[in-house]
Design a protein around this motif. Structure first.
Motif, short mmCIF file in Angstrom:
data_model
loop_
_atom_site.label_atom_id
_atom_site.label_comp_id
_atom_site.label_asym_id
_atom_site.label_seq_id
_atom_site.Cartn_x
_atom_site.Cartn_y
_atom_site.Cartn_z
N MET A 64 0.85 -1.20 0.00
CA MET A 64 0.00 0.00 0.00
C MET A 64 0.88 1.25 0.00
O MET A 64 1.83 1.34 0.77
N PHE A 65 0.55 2.20 -0.88
CA PHE A 65 1.35 3.42 -1.00
C PHE A 65 1.21 4.29 0.25
O PHE A 65 0.11 4.58 0.69
N GLU A 100 4.86 0.76 -5.08
CA GLU A 100 3.54 0.74 -4.45
C GLU A 100 2.58 1.70 -5.15
O GLU A 100 1.41 1.37 -5.36
N GLU A 114 1.33 0.22 -8.51
CA GLU A 114 0.24 -0.76 -8.34
C GLU A 114 -1.09 -0.06 -8.05
O GLU A 114 -2.14 -0.47 -8.55
N THR A 115 -1.03 1.01 -7.26
CA THR A 115 -2.25 1.72 -6.87
C THR A 115 -2.88 2.46 -8.04
O THR A 115 -4.09 2.36 -8.27
N LYS A 120 -4.34 0.19 -11.10
CA LYS A 120 -5.49 -0.68 -10.86
C LYS A 120 -6.75 -0.24 -11.61
O LYS A 120 -7.43 -1.08 -12.22
N ALA A 177 -2.02 9.58 -3.92
CA ALA A 177 -2.24 8.64 -5.02
C ALA A 177 -3.62 8.85 -5.63
O ALA A 177 -3.80 8.68 -6.84
N ASN A 178 -4.60 9.24 -4.80
CA ASN A 178 -5.95 9.47 -5.31
C ASN A 178 -6.00 10.65 -6.28
O ASN A 178 -6.76 10.64 -7.25
#
Length: 246
Positions: free
Chosen positions: A1-2, A42, A45-46, A49, A190-191
């Motif tokens: 998880m980032f 990380e 991957e986030t 997705k 990341a969002n």
């Protein structure tokens, strides 16, 4: 998880810019691995997705440069993530990107070094139907997206005054920047990257469609050339000069 990028990660990238040698890097390799490489993996991957089912692929850059190319340095001071469709030349294809540098982070859409035919078709499409692209660009600007890109030394003629800023582009990018280190250190940064990727995805697909059309036309042209080259030459039968009596 980032979990975010620390100030130590940004400081490391600044230091590698001014100390680009193995003697400096090797004793600090653990810092790179823990503070940059792992968080970047990380984050990859986030943010990938939501795009896994689009047919796009994801690439994460390494700090090690190819030393056979200029500027002949050992290491990068900018690390990146690319999400894009399959392409032989990655810098010629539309791309969603994230870049981490000593200045912070930049992320969005980019077509860095497109073929001249792609930008020519882009300008033609704007001339034929200006609002399709201009409405998209205006909507992105209202949501905090900036436009950039390398410009031609000699400006291209523009038939649509509102689109002149795009006619001068040799390549194009649409992005948002984060230069505030505490903001980058938050996991929810990341969002924001995902949000911007989704905003610029229509722009990415717009250019992908143009590039696909160009490639299709090139393939058809080559096929026609091959057919012409392989076509047998048939000589017409020449009538005899002398009349024969039967």
């Amino acid at each position: 998880m980032f979990k975010g990028f620390s100030k130590e990660a940004i400081d490391f990238l600044f230091e590698i810019r001014v100390n680009n040698n193995k003697e400096w890097f090797e004793p600090r390799k653990k810092i790179y691995t823990e503070k940059i490489y792992e968080p970047l993996k990380e984050l990859t991957e986030t943010i990938y997705k939501p795009f896994e089912k689009t047919g796009m692929i994801c690439k994460t850059g390494r700090i090690y440069r190819d030393e056979s190319f200029p500027p002949y340095l050992h290491y990068r001071d900018t690390l990146w993530i690319y999400v894009r469709y399959q392409a032989y030349y990655w810098n010629k294809t539309p791309t969603l990107y994230f870049e981490l540098s000593p200045e912070g982070a930049e992320f969005g859409f980019r077509i860095a070094k497109p073929e001249a035919a792609v930008m020519e078709r882009f300008r033609q499409d704007i001339s034929d139907e200006p609002q399709k692209f201009l409405n998209m660009a205006e909507s992105l600007k209202k949501q905090g997206i900036e436009f950039g890109g390398e410009e031609y030394k000699r400006k291209k003629k523009c038939s649509v005054p509102e689109a002149e800023e795009f006619f001068i582009k040799k390549g194009l990018s649409a992005y948002r920047r984060i230069s505030d280190i505490p903001q980058l250190s938050r996991p929810d940064s990341a969002n924001e990257v995902i949000e911007v990727f989704k905003l610029v995805m229509p722009l990415n697909d717009y250019f992908h469609e143009i590039a696909e059309r160009i490639e299709t036309e090139k393939a058809i042209g080559k096929a026609k050339e091959l057919i012409q080259a392989e076509k047998p030459v048939t000589d017409s039968v020449k009538a005899p000069d002398v009349e024969f009596m039967w």
